[in-house]
Design a protein around this motif. Structure first.
Motif, mmCIF file in Angstrom:
data_model
loop_
_atom_site.group_PDB
_atom_site.id
_atom_site.type_symbol
_atom_site.label_atom_id
_atom_site.label_comp_id
_atom_site.label_asym_id
_atom_site.label_seq_id
_atom_site.Cartn_x
_atom_site.Cartn_y
_atom_site.Cartn_z
ATOM 1 N N PRO A 176 -4.363 14.041 -7.530
ATOM 2 C CA PRO A 176 -3.587 14.941 -8.390
ATOM 3 C C PRO A 176 -4.216 14.985 -9.780
ATOM 4 N N VAL A 177 -4.503 16.171 -10.275
ATOM 5 C CA VAL A 177 -5.220 16.263 -11.551
ATOM 6 C C VAL A 177 -4.704 17.434 -12.382
ATOM 7 N N GLY A 178 -4.722 17.234 -13.694
ATOM 8 C CA GLY A 178 -4.286 18.285 -14.613
ATOM 9 C C GLY A 178 -2.792 18.180 -14.852
ATOM 10 N N ILE A 179 -2.386 17.228 -15.696
ATOM 11 C CA ILE A 179 -0.957 17.026 -15.956
ATOM 12 C C ILE A 179 -0.425 18.208 -16.750
ATOM 13 N N ASP A 180 0.660 18.785 -16.261
ATOM 14 C CA ASP A 180 1.309 19.890 -16.968
ATOM 15 C C ASP A 180 2.553 19.322 -17.663
ATOM 16 N N ALA A 181 2.547 19.376 -18.996
ATOM 17 C CA ALA A 181 3.687 18.833 -19.745
ATOM 18 C C ALA A 181 4.969 19.559 -19.338
ATOM 19 N N GLY A 182 4.845 20.826 -18.966
ATOM 20 C CA GLY A 182 6.001 21.587 -18.492
ATOM 21 C C GLY A 182 6.562 20.974 -17.220
ATOM 22 N N LEU A 183 5.697 20.620 -16.296
ATOM 23 C CA LEU A 183 6.166 19.995 -15.056
ATOM 24 C C LEU A 183 6.773 18.626 -15.339
ATOM 25 N N VAL A 184 6.221 17.913 -16.312
ATOM 26 C CA VAL A 184 6.759 16.586 -16.640
ATOM 27 C C VAL A 184 8.215 16.716 -17.109
ATOM 28 N N ALA B 101 0.852 -1.192 0.000
ATOM 29 C CA ALA B 101 0.000 0.000 0.000
ATOM 30 C C ALA B 101 0.891 1.246 0.000
ATOM 31 N N THR B 102 2.044 1.136 0.660
ATOM 32 C CA THR B 102 2.981 2.265 0.685
ATOM 33 C C THR B 102 3.404 2.643 -0.730
ATOM 34 N N GLY B 103 3.666 1.608 -1.533
ATOM 35 C CA GLY B 103 4.073 1.860 -2.917
ATOM 36 C C GLY B 103 2.984 2.601 -3.680
ATOM 37 N N ALA B 104 1.733 2.223 -3.421
ATOM 38 C CA ALA B 104 0.609 2.867 -4.108
ATOM 39 C C ALA B 104 0.506 4.333 -3.703
ATOM 40 N N VAL B 105 0.665 4.569 -2.411
ATOM 41 C CA VAL B 105 0.578 5.944 -1.912
ATOM 42 C C VAL B 105 1.710 6.782 -2.508
ATOM 43 N N ARG B 106 2.878 6.181 -2.552
ATOM 44 C CA ARG B 106 4.033 6.903 -3.089
ATOM 45 C C ARG B 106 3.808 7.318 -4.548
ATOM 46 N N ARG B 107 3.228 6.400 -5.308
ATOM 47 C CA ARG B 107 2.952 6.710 -6.719
ATOM 48 C C ARG B 107 2.042 7.925 -6.827
ATOM 49 N N THR B 108 0.975 7.892 -6.054
ATOM 50 C CA THR B 108 0.045 9.019 -6.114
ATOM 51 C C THR B 108 0.722 10.304 -5.654
ATOM 52 N N LEU B 109 1.466 10.215 -4.553
ATOM 53 C CA LEU B 109 2.139 11.419 -4.037
ATOM 54 C C LEU B 109 3.065 12.007 -5.094
ATOM 55 N N GLN B 110 3.727 11.130 -5.836
ATOM 56 C CA GLN B 110 4.647 11.632 -6.854
ATOM 57 C C GLN B 110 3.905 12.360 -7.983
ATOM 58 N N MET B 111 2.681 11.930 -8.259
ATOM 59 C CA MET B 111 1.928 12.552 -9.350
ATOM 60 C C MET B 111 1.526 13.999 -9.038
ATOM 61 N N TYR B 112 1.475 14.339 -7.743
ATOM 62 C CA TYR B 112 1.190 15.744 -7.411
ATOM 63 C C TYR B 112 2.278 16.663 -7.976
ATOM 64 N N GLU B 113 3.490 16.119 -8.163
ATOM 65 C CA GLU B 113 4.604 16.925 -8.660
ATOM 66 C C GLU B 113 4.400 17.377 -10.100
ATOM 67 N N ILE B 114 3.564 16.659 -10.853
ATOM 68 C CA ILE B 114 3.413 17.011 -12.275
ATOM 69 C C ILE B 114 2.002 17.488 -12.598
ATOM 70 N N THR B 115 1.212 17.744 -11.562
ATOM 71 C CA THR B 115 -0.163 18.181 -11.825
ATOM 72 C C THR B 115 -0.403 19.588 -11.285
ATOM 73 N N LEU B 116 -1.444 20.207 -11.834
ATOM 74 C CA LEU B 116 -1.719 21.610 -11.547
ATOM 75 C C LEU B 116 -2.734 21.810 -10.426
ATOM 76 N N ALA B 117 -3.451 20.753 -10.055
ATOM 77 C CA ALA B 117 -4.526 20.946 -9.076
ATOM 78 C C ALA B 117 -4.781 19.658 -8.300
ATOM 79 N N GLU B 118 -5.602 19.789 -7.273
ATOM 80 C CA GLU B 118 -6.097 18.623 -6.548
ATOM 81 C C GLU B 118 -7.592 18.570 -6.800
ATOM 82 N N HIS B 119 -8.089 17.384 -7.147
ATOM 83 C CA HIS B 119 -9.484 17.293 -7.576
ATOM 84 C C HIS B 119 -10.438 17.646 -6.443
ATOM 85 N N PRO B 120 -11.384 18.523 -6.715
ATOM 86 C CA PRO B 120 -12.292 18.936 -5.641
ATOM 87 C C PRO B 120 -13.267 17.833 -5.215
#
Lengths: 475, 468
Positions: B413-421, B381-400
């Motif tokens: 994490p939502v809204g992938i920014d190609a610039g952040l990628v 489960a830690t691995g799953a959480v880590r994956r999601t946490l990492q995706m915040y680094e490349i997204t512009l928002a958190e889903h309401p």
């Protein structure tokens, strides 16, 4: 070859865990085929495709766990069953909490920050600084190698948003006693500075500290802020803000020689301030003179700054070799020596006569840290000065403070002893405050006992060097 | 008090990017320092980023685009027929997943699905004949994404197929998807056996009409609400849709029992079909995603990723600010777990429009919500959480609306920014099924794949060109 099929009634596992289990079992040596799955129609078809006997399959349902293994012998089957049991047991997480990965962008790291300190290689600094401004942050760009177009763009955008850009190539800033970049530990006090020169700010902080005067803010603006192109944008902006700061009694503006038109604008801006402003443009005056003016505005007596004279006076004749880590300290010393001796001082290695080199310049820092951190090049040039019989005096700056080498004097001392033994007079301009983590007194003592004359005032160190050189010429 | 006055009025709080020594020096003085684990942008993008920064439009454009993406309110309103509903759908138009592709370059599962769809449409008598007709250009291939639609895996949509109609209650957008056939030997995985075709016929003659009538009786189903609930029940919206499918059945239950005129055996069959397919709702989650994706597209200078999609040959993305252009790279291989006797040798490269879920903050981006499928990320489960946490680094928002209980109900994490990628070097994580390489095989496994970096580098370069 043995085929084994077991059915565990009503034992549910999700398909992912079962696929993992199938793989774990299939990986066991001696196992040729394995299917661990719920006995759904789809899986029963797979079972048949894999060549297992499905004669009794009509009795099995989707709620039953099916374990089918084909293995070489009983022993392999036994191992496979143990592996399966392990694979179906819930495994605890190896770590307790969720450690978020370190944020990789300013946007994700910033939280409630109010200033971004940017120091990656210059080619990337512009985009990062631009983003910091979008985020509403003030920006200090320590990086150099940012184009002047980009500098202008950043400062223009910052002004539109009421934000301040310090830099690029901004070595020193102090905000409310907190130093960013290379900065000396200062006591709180009534003086605020605006400086296009990092070491200029540092020297002034140290002279005032020596005189018992504290510093409130020192805003670095970047080495090109007073160029004709940039037009002193950040300098004027910072002066204006400091003028409005009730805790600032004196403002000091420090710069290398600025563009003429910009110098006039800064002087006009200074005149418009309600707070007294002392302007120190290098080439017109020394940092020591600037400190004297500040003390005068504060109603303090002028003073001689701390110094530790050298114990040995035997030395060989020769020119002054200046080995500097701060460009402004070099220029300050050069200005003093040129006036005192009426001679031109060279600024690049290989020039004849007195030569003062800034080892913080790009061409000496490729692939290594700034000489305030990494003294390798200066240590090498000190040893060279000992061998070069035309050199009679070595003049060097030693910069203390946050961000700087933790023990510069300790590193320099053996090299200084060698040069002194060779008959060279060593004079150190020690840029430090009593609060600096390296310890001003300790650093002074180390340099002094290695044979160097030590001065807190850079101009005083330069005067001493010029004096020695003049006496040698007379002889 | 201006921002600058405030700065001078108190001790600074610093965010530091670059030399760690400088961050440490500030920290030494007792000030708060947030460190950035900064690294140079991936190669090929270093020149584009300053160009975008100089234009100065992208930051605001991305805010606008992601707000539009999050502003949609997807409602399932009806079931229609592709040929009637979808824009620009001619008699011989066959839609497929991912970026544009010709028959000659089509992957095994896509060819299989096209063969199946031609048999289903009665355009061919045999698989061999279908191949011949397709090879000589008798059918027109077009990406689903060009027709307001999405399809999982091969994503083939032919004119007679029933499609879900999803309206935006907060705007005027419409998006469509096929209905999910179930697992195993199904068209979307490239299978075209008679049972596959029979199921498709049942879907257009029974499932579609009954479900459509149910929806017209009970009124629209709020998809966002169902997905939000499902995330708190262990779904990720891509590889696990068990909760959302269950919730959907409850939504339509009473209307299905006595709200429509269909014969009881048909109603029963519809219930059993949905009940027996944990992925029934995947296609509807995707259509909801497509609505957000379309709403976010066309914002000048925005580097928001509006589409990620694959056709088994290529992986493609589109950015909000670069119009209808696709940026493509060879479809990557999926790192996965395999069914029965299948192995990586049997797998087709990555395929399907289902990456629309990751594009809108679900799937791999919501992995932390789905402990039941953590097997795909190393089993913890830690691995799953880590994956999601990492995706915040490349997204512009958190889903309401879409929240993750394990992260204290933080929005996904939502809204992938190609610039952040390209700046962070972090590739979007995708949860996906794996299709068999050989046409007709069907599903062989499921796993994880990362979107290839070069499409983001190319996209950012094109965006920089556009704003220059």
């Amino acid at each position: 070859m043995i085929s084994s099929i077991q059915i565990h009634r009503g034992r549910y596992h999700d398909s992912v865990r079962l696929m993992q289990a199938s793989r774990a079992v299939g990986d066991v040596a001696g196992v040729h085929a394995a299917l661990v799955a719920m006995a759904t129609e789809l899986n029963l078809d797979l079972l048949a495709d894999m060549g297992f006997d499905t004669a009794e399959a009509d009795d099995w349902g989707a709620d039953d766990l099916l374990v089918a293994i084909r293995a070489e012998d009983e022993a392999a089957l036994e191992v496979a069953r143990e592996v399966l049991a392990q694979a179906l047991v819930a495994r605890p997480s190896p770590e307790g909490g969720w450690d978020a990965p370190d944020p990789r962008t300013i946007g994700h790291a910033a939280r409630d920050a109010d200033v971004a300190l940017i120091s990656m290689p210059g080619e990337h600094a512009y985009a990062e600084a631009a983003e910091a401004l979008e985020l509403g942050l003030h920006v200090m760009v320590f990086s150099d190698n940012v184009s002047i177009e980009h500098e202008m763009a950043l400062k223009k955008r910052a002004a539109q948003r009421g934000l301040l850009v310090m830099g690029p190539d901004c070595g020193t800033t102090i905000i409310n006693g907190v130093g960013l970049g290379f900065a000396n530990a200062v006591l709180p006090g009534p003086v605020s500075m605006v400086g296009a020169s990092g070491t200029g700010i540092q020297q002034l902080c140290c002279l005032l500290d020596d005189a018992g005067v504290g510093v409130r803010h020192a805003i670095g603006t970047g080495s090109r802020d007073l160029s004709g192109e940039v037009g002193g944008r950040s300098t004027k902006q910072a002066m204006h803000a400091l003028d409005a700061d009730p805790a600032t009694d004196v403002i000091v503006v420090i710069s290398k020689p600025p563009a003429e038109a910009v110098a006039a604008e800064v002087r006009d801006a200074a005149a418009a301030c309600d707070t007294p402003v002392v302007v120190v443009f290098m080439g017109d005056t020394t940092l020591e003179d600037g400190s004297g003016e500040v003390l005068a505005v504060l109603g303090r007596e002028p003073r001689a700054y701390s110094a530790w004279p050298a114990s040995r006076s035997d030395r060989r004749p020769g020119t002054i070799r200046g080995l500097f880590s701060g460009g402004t300290l070099r220029d300050d010393a050069r200005f003093v020596v040129e006036r005192a001796l009426g001679a031109t001082v060279g600024t690049s290695e290989g020039s004849s006569g007195h030569v003062f080199v800034d080892y913080g310049d790009d061409r000496y820092t490729r692939g290594r840290a700034h000489p305030m951190i990494d003294q390798t090049v200066r240590l090498d040039r000190l040893a060279e000065a000992a061998r070069d019989e035309t050199v009679g005096i070595a003049l060097l700056d030693v910069v203390l403070g946050h961000g700087a080498n933790p023990d510069p004097a300790g590193e320099l001392a053996p090299a200084i002893e060698q040069v002194v033994d060779a008959g060279v007079a060593v004079i150190a301009s020690l840029c430090g405050t009593k609060g600096d983590p390296q310890g001003l007194a300790r650093q002074a003592a180390t340099l002094n006992s290695a044979g160097a004359a030590v001065y807190v005032s850079n101009a005083a160190a330069a005067r001493h060097a010029a004096g020695l050189a003049a006496r040698m010429e007379e002889r | 008090m201006t921002s600058l006055d405030r700065l001078l009025d108190s001790e600074p709080t610093v965010v530091a990017a670059g030399a760690d020594l400088l961050a440490a020096a500030v920290e030494e003085q007792g000030a708060t320092v947030y460190r950035v684990d900064w690294r140079p942008p991936v190669s090929g993008s270093a020149a584009s980023l300053p160009t975008l920064a100089a234009a100065g439009k992208t930051f605001a454009a991305n805010r606008l685009a992601v707000d539009r993406m999050l502003g949609v309110r997807p409602m399932l309103v009806d079931i229609g027929t592709a040929g009637e509903c979808l824009p620009d759908m001619a008699e011989r138009t066959f839609l497929h997943a991912g970026p544009p592709v010709e028959w000659a370059d089509a992957s095994g599962p896509l060819r299989g699905a096209l063969i199946g769809a031609m048999l289903y449409e009665g355009l061919a008598e045999s698989p061999e004949q279908a191949e011949t007709l397709a090879a000589r250009g008798d059918i027109e291939l077009s990406p689903c994404h060009h027709h307001s639609a999405v399809g999982p895996m091969a994503g083939v949509i032919s004119p007679s197929m029933p499609v879900a109609v999803v309206h935006d209650d907060a705007g005027d957008g419409v998006a469509y998807s096929t209905l999910n056939e179930g697992l195993g030997k199904v068209l979307r995985y490239g299978a075209f056996a008679p049972e596959v075709i029979d199921r498709l016929r049942w879907m257009d003659s029974v499932l579609g009409p009954v479900l459509g009538a149910v929806l017209r009786t009970r009124g629209p189903v709020d998809l966002q609400s169902l997905i939000a609930q499902a995330l708190q029940m262990g779904d990720d919206g891509h590889n696990r849709n068990r909760a959302v499918t269950s919730l959907f059945l409850r939504q339509i239950g009473s209307a299905l029992i006595d709200g429509v005129d269909s014969p009881s055996d048909q109603r029963r069959a519809v219930f059993d079909f949905i009940d027996g397919n944990d992925h029934f709702m995947l296609n509807l989650v995707m259509a909801a995603g497509k609505l957000g994706s379309d709403a976010a597209s066309g914002v000048d200078a925005s580097s928001l990723v509006t589409v990620m999609a694959r056709n088994g040959t290529e992986f493609g993305i589109r950015l909000s600010g670069t119009g209808n252009r696709w940026f493509t790279a060879p479809a990557p291989r999926v790192e996965g777990l395999y069914l029965g006797g299948f192995s990586a040798d049997d797998a087709s490269p990555d395929i399907g429009d289902s990456t629309i879920t990751e594009t809108v903050g679900l799937g791999g981006f919501a992995m932390a919500a789905a402990p039941a499928i953590v097997g795909f990320v190393g089993g913890t489960a830690t691995g799953a959480v880590r994956r999601t946490l990492q995706m915040y680094e490349i997204t512009l928002a958190e889903h309401p609306a879409y929240q993750i209980p394990m992260l204290e109900f933080r929005g996904t994490p939502v809204g992938i920014d190609a610039g952040l990628v390209v700046r962070t070097g972090i590739q979007p994580q995708i949860n996906t099924g794996i299709a068999g390489r050989i046409p007709g095989t069907g599903m062989v496994g499921a796993g994880l794949v990362e979107a290839p970096m070069e499409v983001f580098v190319d996209g950012i370069e094109a965006l920089a060109e556009a704003v220059r």
